[in-house]
Scaffold this motif. Sequence first.
Motif, mmCIF file in Angstrom:
data_model
loop_
_atom_site.group_PDB
_atom_site.id
_atom_site.type_symbol
_atom_site.label_atom_id
_atom_site.label_comp_id
_atom_site.label_asym_id
_atom_site.label_seq_id
_atom_site.Cartn_x
_atom_site.Cartn_y
_atom_site.Cartn_z
ATOM 1 N N GLN A 10 9.445 -1.321 0.083
ATOM 2 C CA GLN A 10 8.013 -1.158 -0.131
ATOM 3 C C GLN A 10 7.285 -2.464 0.152
ATOM 4 O O GLN A 10 7.588 -3.492 -0.458
ATOM 5 C CB GLN A 10 7.731 -0.709 -1.566
ATOM 6 C CG GLN A 10 6.283 -0.328 -1.830
ATOM 7 C CD GLN A 10 6.066 0.218 -3.228
ATOM 8 O OE1 GLN A 10 6.686 -0.225 -4.185
ATOM 9 N NE2 GLN A 10 5.170 1.216 -3.359
ATOM 10 N N ARG A 11 6.343 -2.379 1.077
ATOM 11 C CA ARG A 11 5.465 -3.524 1.333
ATOM 12 C C ARG A 11 4.382 -3.499 0.278
ATOM 13 O O ARG A 11 4.048 -2.426 -0.227
ATOM 14 C CB ARG A 11 4.833 -3.361 2.726
ATOM 15 C CG ARG A 11 4.784 -4.597 3.568
ATOM 16 C CD ARG A 11 4.145 -4.277 4.917
ATOM 17 N NE ARG A 11 5.097 -3.750 5.849
ATOM 18 C CZ ARG A 11 5.935 -4.491 6.539
ATOM 19 N NH1 ARG A 11 5.944 -5.803 6.380
ATOM 20 N NH2 ARG A 11 6.767 -3.945 7.385
ATOM 21 N N PRO A 12 3.798 -4.658 -0.089
ATOM 22 C CA PRO A 12 2.714 -4.651 -1.083
ATOM 23 C C PRO A 12 1.619 -3.672 -0.696
ATOM 24 O O PRO A 12 1.083 -3.735 0.413
ATOM 25 C CB PRO A 12 2.212 -6.104 -1.071
ATOM 26 C CG PRO A 12 3.386 -6.899 -0.619
ATOM 27 C CD PRO A 12 4.139 -6.024 0.344
ATOM 28 N N GLY A 13 1.309 -2.754 -1.608
ATOM 29 C CA GLY A 13 0.283 -1.757 -1.348
ATOM 30 C C GLY A 13 0.711 -0.674 -0.387
ATOM 31 O O GLY A 13 -0.096 0.173 0.009
ATOM 32 N N GLY A 14 1.984 -0.696 -0.009
ATOM 33 C CA GLY A 14 2.446 0.255 1.007
ATOM 34 C C GLY A 14 3.263 1.390 0.433
ATOM 35 O O GLY A 14 3.569 1.447 -0.762
ATOM 36 N N ARG A 15 3.639 2.273 1.315
ATOM 37 C CA ARG A 15 4.411 3.458 0.956
ATOM 38 C C ARG A 15 5.879 3.088 0.742
ATOM 39 O O ARG A 15 6.408 2.209 1.422
ATOM 40 C CB ARG A 15 4.283 4.438 2.134
ATOM 41 C CG ARG A 15 4.743 5.836 1.912
ATOM 42 C CD ARG A 15 4.648 6.628 3.202
ATOM 43 N NE ARG A 15 3.294 6.864 3.612
ATOM 44 C CZ ARG A 15 2.782 8.069 3.882
ATOM 45 N NH1 ARG A 15 3.536 9.134 3.760
ATOM 46 N NH2 ARG A 15 1.541 8.210 4.286
ATOM 47 N N ARG A 22 -6.926 9.001 -2.511
ATOM 48 C CA ARG A 22 -6.202 7.733 -2.482
ATOM 49 C C ARG A 22 -6.530 6.899 -3.712
ATOM 50 O O ARG A 22 -5.669 6.202 -4.251
ATOM 51 C CB ARG A 22 -6.548 6.939 -1.226
ATOM 52 C CG ARG A 22 -5.989 7.519 0.062
ATOM 53 C CD ARG A 22 -4.456 7.536 0.072
ATOM 54 N NE ARG A 22 -3.865 6.259 -0.267
ATOM 55 C CZ ARG A 22 -3.611 5.290 0.589
ATOM 56 N NH1 ARG A 22 -3.926 5.444 1.863
ATOM 57 N NH2 ARG A 22 -3.049 4.162 0.192
ATOM 58 N N HIS A 23 -7.775 6.993 -4.144
ATOM 59 C CA HIS A 23 -8.206 6.265 -5.336
ATOM 60 C C HIS A 23 -9.031 7.203 -6.204
ATOM 61 O O HIS A 23 -9.792 8.021 -5.676
ATOM 62 C CB HIS A 23 -9.068 5.050 -4.961
ATOM 63 C CG HIS A 23 -8.397 4.103 -4.029
ATOM 64 N ND1 HIS A 23 -7.593 3.076 -4.454
ATOM 65 C CD2 HIS A 23 -8.409 4.026 -2.673
ATOM 66 C CE1 HIS A 23 -7.136 2.411 -3.412
ATOM 67 N NE2 HIS A 23 -7.603 2.960 -2.324
ATOM 68 N N VAL A 60 -0.319 3.907 -10.168
ATOM 69 C CA VAL A 60 -0.252 4.602 -8.885
ATOM 70 C C VAL A 60 0.679 5.795 -9.072
ATOM 71 O O VAL A 60 1.831 5.625 -9.498
ATOM 72 C CB VAL A 60 0.273 3.684 -7.768
ATOM 73 C CG1 VAL A 60 0.399 4.470 -6.461
ATOM 74 C CG2 VAL A 60 -0.663 2.493 -7.565
ATOM 75 N N SER A 97 1.574 8.067 0.126
ATOM 76 C CA SER A 97 0.970 6.745 -0.072
ATOM 77 C C SER A 97 0.492 6.539 -1.499
ATOM 78 O O SER A 97 0.178 5.420 -1.887
ATOM 79 C CB SER A 97 -0.202 6.552 0.880
ATOM 80 O OG SER A 97 0.243 6.624 2.212
ATOM 81 N N ARG A 144 -4.081 5.928 -6.558
ATOM 82 C CA ARG A 144 -4.289 4.882 -7.569
ATOM 83 C C ARG A 144 -5.310 5.393 -8.564
ATOM 84 O O ARG A 144 -6.473 5.593 -8.216
ATOM 85 C CB ARG A 144 -4.758 3.581 -6.929
ATOM 86 C CG ARG A 144 -4.977 2.460 -7.956
ATOM 87 C CD ARG A 144 -5.342 1.152 -7.287
ATOM 88 N NE ARG A 144 -4.252 0.641 -6.484
ATOM 89 C CZ ARG A 144 -3.225 -0.049 -6.954
ATOM 90 N NH1 ARG A 144 -3.150 -0.327 -8.239
ATOM 91 N NH2 ARG A 144 -2.287 -0.487 -6.130
#
Lengths: 109, 111
Positions: A37-42, B9-10, B89, B104, B107
């Motif tokens: 997982q990348r920061p803020g990623g899937r 998404r948010h 999340v 994805s 949040r």
Amino acid sequence: EQQVQQSPASLVLQEAENAELQCSFSIFTNQVQWFYQRPGGRLVSLLYNPSGTKQSGRLTSTTVIKERRSSLHISSSQITDSGTYLCAENQGGSAKLIFGEGTKLTVSS
Amino acid sequence: NAGVIQTPRHKVTGKGQEATLWCEPISGHSAVFWYRQTIVQGLEFLTYFRNQAPIDDSGMPKERFSAQMPNQSHSTLKIQSTQPQDSAVYLCASSKRETLYFGSGTRLTVL
């Protein structure tokens, strides 16, 4: 309670160095997966490795079920490998995966 | 194949309000999972469905959380009377066999 322990918690490497990530389980399992997982990623599945050794590109996973552990080896690390690597396992018969806390890898030039 | 799609998404809610999160699994996948991710707790399993039937909801806070899968193309996670500690999340994943494919995430921020 089912627990998955990962080590190290964080790892900093220079580009081209190799990385070795460890995962241990509190109970026997029959399914081990590694995710990235990348920061803020899937969350992305890297390898499904219930036992033995499995390779995918520069990634090699070795799982020893009897010893309740799995490892992920990343060879010739690249800056784009930076992110968090998570190990997950299930209790035999269940599709539910329990995740470790992850290893945060930082690769710099 | 767009992968697992989660909407919105948010989402920002006030304390005590309701939040509904949506998930569209990958077509042909028989299992759908819901997880929650926070910095403090990491990834926590909430619930999962197989062929639309609820199989395991052992991770769901019993009183305010509910999940449904009315058809094979979508699942919802509903949180009633949201509390600040619900901020996280929320991740949905689907699978055909062993490999999980995650969306994805949504949040959720509860003020």
